[in-house]
Design a protein around this motif. Structure first.
Motif, PDB file in Angstrom:
ATOM      1  N   LEU A  25      35.981  25.094  53.100  1.00 51.43           N
ATOM      2  CA  LEU A  25      36.837  25.417  51.967  1.00 51.43           C
ATOM      3  C   LEU A  25      36.743  26.889  51.581  1.00 51.43           C
ATOM      4  O   LEU A  25      37.377  27.315  50.630  1.00 51.43           O
ATOM      5  N   ASP A  26      35.947  27.654  52.314  1.00 52.56           N
ATOM      6  CA  ASP A  26      35.864  29.104  52.128  1.00 52.56           C
ATOM      7  C   ASP A  26      35.612  29.486  50.680  1.00 52.56           C
ATOM      8  O   ASP A  26      36.362  30.257  50.092  1.00 52.56           O
ATOM      9  N   GLN A  27      34.565  28.939  50.081  1.00 51.46           N
ATOM     10  CA  GLN A  27      34.274  29.206  48.687  1.00 51.46           C
ATOM     11  C   GLN A  27      33.277  30.342  48.543  1.00 51.46           C
ATOM     12  O   GLN A  27      32.451  30.593  49.416  1.00 51.46           O
ATOM     13  N   THR A  28      33.322  31.004  47.390  1.00 50.04           N
ATOM     14  CA  THR A  28      32.347  32.038  47.085  1.00 50.04           C
ATOM     15  C   THR A  28      31.046  31.401  46.611  1.00 50.04           C
ATOM     16  O   THR A  28      30.993  30.221  46.290  1.00 50.04           O
ATOM     17  N   SER A  29      29.995  32.191  46.550  1.00 56.54           N
ATOM     18  CA  SER A  29      28.698  31.672  46.135  1.00 56.54           C
ATOM     19  C   SER A  29      28.699  31.347  44.650  1.00 56.54           C
ATOM     20  O   SER A  29      29.431  31.941  43.868  1.00 56.54           O
ATOM     21  N   PRO A  30      27.857  30.402  44.212  1.00 55.12           N
ATOM     22  CA  PRO A  30      27.832  30.016  42.806  1.00 55.12           C
ATOM     23  C   PRO A  30      27.415  31.176  41.907  1.00 55.12           C
ATOM     24  O   PRO A  30      26.618  32.027  42.265  1.00 55.12           O
ATOM     25  N   SER A  31      27.972  31.169  40.691  1.00 57.99           N
ATOM     26  CA  SER A  31      27.588  32.176  39.703  1.00 57.99           C
ATOM     27  C   SER A  31      26.192  31.873  39.166  1.00 57.99           C
ATOM     28  O   SER A  31      25.743  30.743  39.148  1.00 57.99           O
ATOM     29  N   GLU A  32      25.510  32.911  38.708  1.00 60.17           N
ATOM     30  CA  GLU A  32      24.205  32.704  38.100  1.00 60.17           C
ATOM     31  C   GLU A  32      24.352  32.108  36.706  1.00 60.17           C
ATOM     32  O   GLU A  32      23.392  31.581  36.143  1.00 60.17           O
ATOM     33  N   TYR A  33      25.560  32.191  36.153  1.00 59.26           N
ATOM     34  CA  TYR A  33      25.783  31.626  34.823  1.00 59.26           C
ATOM     35  C   TYR A  33      25.898  30.115  34.967  1.00 59.26           C
ATOM     36  O   TYR A  33      26.702  29.634  35.758  1.00 59.26           O
ATOM     37  N   PRO A  34      25.129  29.307  34.230  1.00 60.40           N
ATOM     38  CA  PRO A  34      25.157  27.852  34.390  1.00 60.40           C
ATOM     39  C   PRO A  34      26.555  27.298  34.164  1.00 60.40           C
ATOM     40  O   PRO A  34      27.183  27.565  33.134  1.00 60.40           O
ATOM     41  N   THR A  35      27.031  26.527  35.110  1.00 56.32           N
ATOM     42  CA  THR A  35      28.402  26.041  35.068  1.00 56.32           C
ATOM     43  C   THR A  35      28.703  25.279  33.798  1.00 56.32           C
ATOM     44  O   THR A  35      29.696  25.551  33.115  1.00 56.32           O
ATOM     45  N   GLN A  36      27.874  24.287  33.443  1.00 55.18           N
ATOM     46  CA  GLN A  36      28.196  23.463  32.289  1.00 55.18           C
ATOM     47  C   GLN A  36      28.160  24.248  30.987  1.00 55.18           C
ATOM     48  O   GLN A  36      28.878  23.934  30.040  1.00 55.18           O
ATOM     49  N   SER A  37      27.327  25.304  30.934  1.00 56.64           N
ATOM     50  CA  SER A  37      27.281  26.115  29.721  1.00 56.64           C
ATOM     51  C   SER A  37      28.627  26.763  29.439  1.00 56.64           C
ATOM     52  O   SER A  37      28.985  26.997  28.282  1.00 56.64           O
ATOM     53  N   ALA A 121      39.549  24.520  40.080  1.00 55.85           N
ATOM     54  CA  ALA A 121      40.205  23.570  39.178  1.00 55.85           C
ATOM     55  C   ALA A 121      39.350  22.314  39.022  1.00 55.85           C
ATOM     56  O   ALA A 121      39.209  21.774  37.912  1.00 55.85           O
ATOM     57  N   ASN A 122      38.775  21.837  40.131  1.00 58.50           N
ATOM     58  CA  ASN A 122      37.892  20.672  40.057  1.00 58.50           C
ATOM     59  C   ASN A 122      36.709  20.944  39.127  1.00 58.50           C
ATOM     60  O   ASN A 122      36.327  20.102  38.298  1.00 58.50           O
ATOM     61  N   LEU A 123      36.113  22.122  39.268  1.00 59.64           N
ATOM     62  CA  LEU A 123      34.985  22.495  38.416  1.00 59.64           C
ATOM     63  C   LEU A 123      35.397  22.535  36.944  1.00 59.64           C
ATOM     64  O   LEU A 123      34.654  22.071  36.063  1.00 59.64           O
ATOM     65  N   ALA A 124      36.579  23.071  36.684  1.00 54.97           N
ATOM     66  CA  ALA A 124      37.053  23.156  35.300  1.00 54.97           C
ATOM     67  C   ALA A 124      37.300  21.768  34.717  1.00 54.97           C
ATOM     68  O   ALA A 124      36.906  21.482  33.573  1.00 54.97           O
ATOM     69  N   ILE A 125      37.935  20.901  35.483  1.00 56.41           N
ATOM     70  CA  ILE A 125      38.230  19.552  34.996  1.00 56.41           C
ATOM     71  C   ILE A 125      36.937  18.799  34.705  1.00 56.41           C
ATOM     72  O   ILE A 125      36.782  18.173  33.645  1.00 56.41           O
ATOM     73  N   GLU A 126      35.989  18.868  35.628  1.00 55.00           N
ATOM     74  CA  GLU A 126      34.714  18.183  35.421  1.00 55.00           C
ATOM     75  C   GLU A 126      33.944  18.782  34.247  1.00 55.00           C
ATOM     76  O   GLU A 126      33.340  18.056  33.442  1.00 55.00           O
ATOM     77  N   GLY A 127      33.959  20.099  34.152  1.00 57.27           N
ATOM     78  CA  GLY A 127      33.251  20.754  33.059  1.00 57.27           C
ATOM     79  C   GLY A 127      33.814  20.387  31.707  1.00 57.27           C
ATOM     80  O   GLY A 127      33.069  20.149  30.744  1.00 57.27           O
ATOM     81  N   ILE A 128      35.129  20.338  31.604  1.00 57.53           N
ATOM     82  CA  ILE A 128      35.771  19.982  30.335  1.00 57.53           C
ATOM     83  C   ILE A 128      35.491  18.523  29.996  1.00 57.53           C
ATOM     84  O   ILE A 128      35.184  18.182  28.840  1.00 57.53           O
ATOM     85  N   GLU A 129      35.598  17.659  30.996  1.00 58.64           N
ATOM     86  CA  GLU A 129      35.355  16.235  30.738  1.00 58.64           C
ATOM     87  C   GLU A 129      33.924  15.978  30.270  1.00 58.64           C
ATOM     88  O   GLU A 129      33.669  15.046  29.493  1.00 58.64           O
ATOM     89  N   GLY A 130      32.987  16.806  30.725  1.00 57.74           N
ATOM     90  CA  GLY A 130      31.593  16.627  30.339  1.00 57.74           C
ATOM     91  C   GLY A 130      31.174  17.434  29.135  1.00 57.74           C
ATOM     92  O   GLY A 130      29.996  17.408  28.740  1.00 57.74           O
ATOM     93  N   SER A 131      32.100  18.140  28.528  1.00 61.05           N
ATOM     94  CA  SER A 131      31.763  19.021  27.413  1.00 61.05           C
ATOM     95  C   SER A 131      31.555  18.237  26.123  1.00 61.05           C
ATOM     96  O   SER A 131      32.316  17.319  25.799  1.00 61.05           O
ATOM     97  N   SER A 132      30.552  18.633  25.350  1.00 62.13           N
ATOM     98  CA  SER A 132      30.322  18.013  24.044  1.00 62.13           C
ATOM     99  C   SER A 132      31.425  18.356  23.056  1.00 62.13           C
ATOM    100  O   SER A 132      31.592  17.670  22.041  1.00 62.13           O
ATOM    101  N   LEU A 133      32.181  19.406  23.349  1.00 58.31           N
ATOM    102  CA  LEU A 133      33.275  19.785  22.452  1.00 58.31           C
ATOM    103  C   LEU A 133      34.358  18.712  22.407  1.00 58.31           C
ATOM    104  O   LEU A 133      35.012  18.535  21.377  1.00 58.31           O
ATOM    105  N   ILE A 134      34.551  18.017  23.523  1.00 60.77           N
ATOM    106  CA  ILE A 134      35.542  16.949  23.553  1.00 60.77           C
ATOM    107  C   ILE A 134      35.128  15.817  22.624  1.00 60.77           C
ATOM    108  O   ILE A 134      35.920  15.318  21.811  1.00 60.77           O
ATOM    109  N   ALA A 135      33.864  15.415  22.720  1.00 66.77           N
ATOM    110  CA  ALA A 135      33.376  14.301  21.901  1.00 66.77           C
ATOM    111  C   ALA A 135      33.349  14.658  20.421  1.00 66.77           C
ATOM    112  O   ALA A 135      33.524  13.782  19.558  1.00 66.77           O
ATOM    113  N   ALA A 136      33.173  15.946  20.109  1.00 60.82           N
ATOM    114  CA  ALA A 136      33.066  16.364  18.713  1.00 60.82           C
ATOM    115  C   ALA A 136      34.402  16.313  17.982  1.00 60.82           C
ATOM    116  O   ALA A 136      34.445  16.240  16.751  1.00 60.82           O
ATOM    117  N   GLY A 137      35.488  16.337  18.737  1.00 59.58           N
ATOM    118  CA  GLY A 137      36.800  16.308  18.114  1.00 59.58           C
ATOM    119  C   GLY A 137      37.149  17.622  17.450  1.00 59.58           C
ATOM    120  O   GLY A 137      36.455  18.639  17.605  1.00 59.58           O
TER     121      GLY A 137
END
Length: 649
Positions: A25-37, A121-137
């Motif tokens: 998939l020719d992806q770049t290396s992961p960022s040092e910034y934690p994805t879920q953060s 896009a997959n990372l963004a969708i998963e990150g948003i779905e797992g975000s506490s901001l969604i549950a907080a309303g």
């Protein structure tokens, strides 16, 4: 493109480069910034979404490849490859004439770039779905939901384009695992992919705002575009496609390869898909903020001026580009500024061309003809910038929708300051126009209602197919000739078959040069037929001494210095009654010279080479319009991918 979006794209590129390590998939290396953060912050999440838009500004995606090259060839749009160049399997000039090989390097470049966007896009969708901001309303949750809707829609658009280019491809809707357990995937049937995209878009339309709401402009995907994209996918799902193997229960076309059949789904599924498309198209028409710009010319003037239309929003989604950074529309396609000119600089706008029979098909007062078809080039002569007729170039008409003469002063200054190198126009890539929505609606209503004048449940306030087509066609005429346009629409016979043919014609008149006609012709199973028709039409029109192409055209200039041609004066169909050659300032040879010239390059060399891998003696597989997967991509797939349709690996 707005400066804010450009800045956040640049920041996002550095902040959110988290992707898979798979070579496939020719992806770049992961960022040092934690994805879920990232997804615990609305601001950082916006950066992540903006990175998706930024990646769509690559040459390998929507800056150049897709809008200018990969939608070719059709019956009216051609790559800049004629004669021997049309058989070069390692260059776009041969590949878009359907003479492709898996060794063409651009195949892997596009594949890698597109799957890179999918991964993010997959990372963004998963990150948003797992975000506490969604549950907080609350307000933050609503913002996060909108961002998820954007990621779902962008991913669907990318996948849709990939299956239109390659057919069956890997479907990957989750981010890559560190152990690469889900990195090397085989092909998924494109119908299953489209079914998945439809489900995703059904969710996205509930999450996204309409353009004009929540500060969303048409430079972001919105509810209207998601509805329209879903409808387009549904119509493609119902349409014809070449298959790797025959599918049970599917209908096989009469024009079909014995090994790789051209098929479409059963009647019940087609009905379901048409009704689904109608639902979403009707929603746009009844509820959306989109409408036709009353002026077809102004629609394109605004694009050349780098201005968004906030009044009509006919362009439902424009992928944002940045002047001086991204965007080759107007440079690699458009009115030609040949060599450096003191007024407009220069461009290399000949990558895509239009055809003589297409130009000839317009009614005389249809304003789209002279906006879409540019039969002139701009050159410098004795220190003065002048317009010149192209002469006998029936397959070399420039696409005039992008026009250096209509560009903003700032863009013109950029061109003048870049005399030797390519300059990036920043003109946005339009992915859907409201006129396309109306034409799809006309097609669906004609099919479901059994003709152009009947209603069907779920229509847009009872709008018939004929009424939708009339909106598009009449808009193309000035006030003095709108009655003529209405008369044409009313003259179309009241039969489903005849009206469908009118839709196919209108599709060309309205959308040529915009990278979508090829895929409509494919789903209609008309691509090869229409290309053959164009070739036949050219020969008959060229050989017709009475009503065909004249050998010479005459014209006047708009200025005394004779630098600007008055296009309304050109004698395309011969000198009008009551006038003589002396009534015109100048003349030029034209397509009819082919009748008497001793060397018939256009008819005997160039014409047979056009789309020769699809309809010529060079065609080895019937209706093979799909491209091969790149050899390098197959080599890196760990044995999961292979080519079909007679292509080697």
């Amino acid at each position: 493109m707005k400066n804010y979006i450009l800045k956040t794209m640049c920041l996002a590129a550095g902040l959110v480069s988290f992707s898979a390590c798979s070579d496939f998939l020719d992806q770049t290396s992961p960022s040092e910034y934690p994805t879920q953060s990232v997804y615990e912050s609305v601001g950082y999440t916006e950066f992540a979404i903006n990175k998706l838009y930024g990646d769509m500004g690559q040459d390998q995606t929507y800056s150049q490849y897709i809008p200018i090259v990969w939608g070719l060839n059709t019956d009216c749009e051609l790559i800049d490859g004629l004669g021997s160049e049309a058989y070069n399997t390692g260059h776009r000039r041969g590949v878009m004439n359907y003479n492709a090989s898996a060794g063409w390097s651009d195949l892997a470049k596009l594949w890698d770039a597109m799957y890179g966007i999918i991964e993010n896009a997959n990372l963004a969708i998963e990150g948003i779905e797992g975000s506490s901001l969604i549950a907080a309303g609350g307000e933050d949750a609503e913002s996060m939901k909108r961002y998820k809707g954007e990621a779902l829609t962008i991913r669907a658009m990318i996948y849709f384009d990939l299956i239109r280019f390659f057919g069956d491809i890997p479907l990957k809707i989750e981010s890559s695992q560190p152990d690469l357990s889900n990195a090397y995937l085989g092909k998924t049937d494109r119908d299953d992919i489209m079914d998945t995209l439809i489900v995703n878009l059904e969710e996205a339309v509930e999450l996204l705002p309409w353009a004009g709401q929540n500060s969303y402009t048409t430079e972001r995907v919105t509810k209207g575009y998601a509805h329209a994209l879903l409808a387009d996918i549904a119509l493609t799902r119902a349409g014809w496609a070449i298959r790797e193997t025959a599918k049970d229960g599917y209908e096989t076309a009469s024009y079909s390869d014995p090994t790789y059949p051209t098929q479409r789904c059963d009647a019940q599924t087609r009905q379901k898909m048409y009704e689904l498309a109608l639902k979403h198209l009707s929603t746009i028409i009844k509820e959306g903020p989109h409408s036709l710009n009353p002026s077809f010319e102004n629609e394109w003037y605004l694009l050349n001026q780098l201005k968004l239309d906030e009044t009509y929003r006919e362009n439902m989604f424009e992928i944002p580009m940045g002047m001086g950074f991204t965007g080759e529309l107007g440079y690699s396609i458009g009115v030609r500024a040949n060599n450096y000119t003191s007024k407009y600089g220069k461009n290399s706008s000949g990558v895509q061309k239009l055809t003589a029979p297409y130009f000839w098909s317009f009614q005389e007062n249809d304003l789209r003809r002279d906006i879409t078809c540019s039969n002139i080039k701009i050159e410098e002569e004795d220190g003065v910038t002048k317009e010149f007729m192209l002469g006998n170039a029936p397959f070399g008409i420039y696409v005039g929708k992008w026009d250096v003469r209509k560009m903003s002063d700032e863009l013109n200054a950029l061109a003048l300051s870049t005399p030797e190198n390519k300059w990036m126009t920043g003109i946005n890539c339009v992915r859907m126009r409201y006129s396309q929505v109306l034409l799809m609606y006309a097609e669906v209503m004609n099919e479901l209602a059994g003709g152009p004048d009947a209603d069907f449940g779920g229509s847009a306030n009872g709008m018939t197919a004929r009424q939708a087509l009339e909106l598009v066609h009449v808009r193309a005429y000035d006030e003095d000739h709108k009655s003529e346009a209405k008369a044409y629409v009313n003259s179309i016979p009241n039969s489903k078959e005849a009206f469908f043919e009118a839709i196919v014609d209108e599709n060309a008149w309205e959308l040529a040069g915009e990278g979508c006609r090829k895929f409509d012709l494919i789903r209609w199973n008309l691509l090869a037929e229409k290309i053959n028709q164009f070739k036949s039409d050219y020969l008959s029109q060229m050989q017709d001494e009475s009503n065909g192409y004249p050998k010479k055209i005459y014209f006047n200039y708009t200025d005394e210095s004779k630098t600007s041609i008055d296009m309304s004066s050109v004698t395309w169909h011969g000198i009008p009654s009551g006038k003589t050659e002396s009534d015109y300032d100048d003349s030029a040879s034209f397509w009819g010279t082919e009748r008497t010239t001793s060397t018939k390059t256009q008819s005997e060399t160039n014409l047979p080479s056009i789309s020769s891998g699809l309809v010529g003696n060079n065609a080895t597989v019937i209706n093979r319009y799909l491209l091969p997967i790149a050899s390098t991509t197959i080599s890196a797939s760990n044995g999961t991918l292979y080519n079909s349709y007679g292509y080697s690996n």
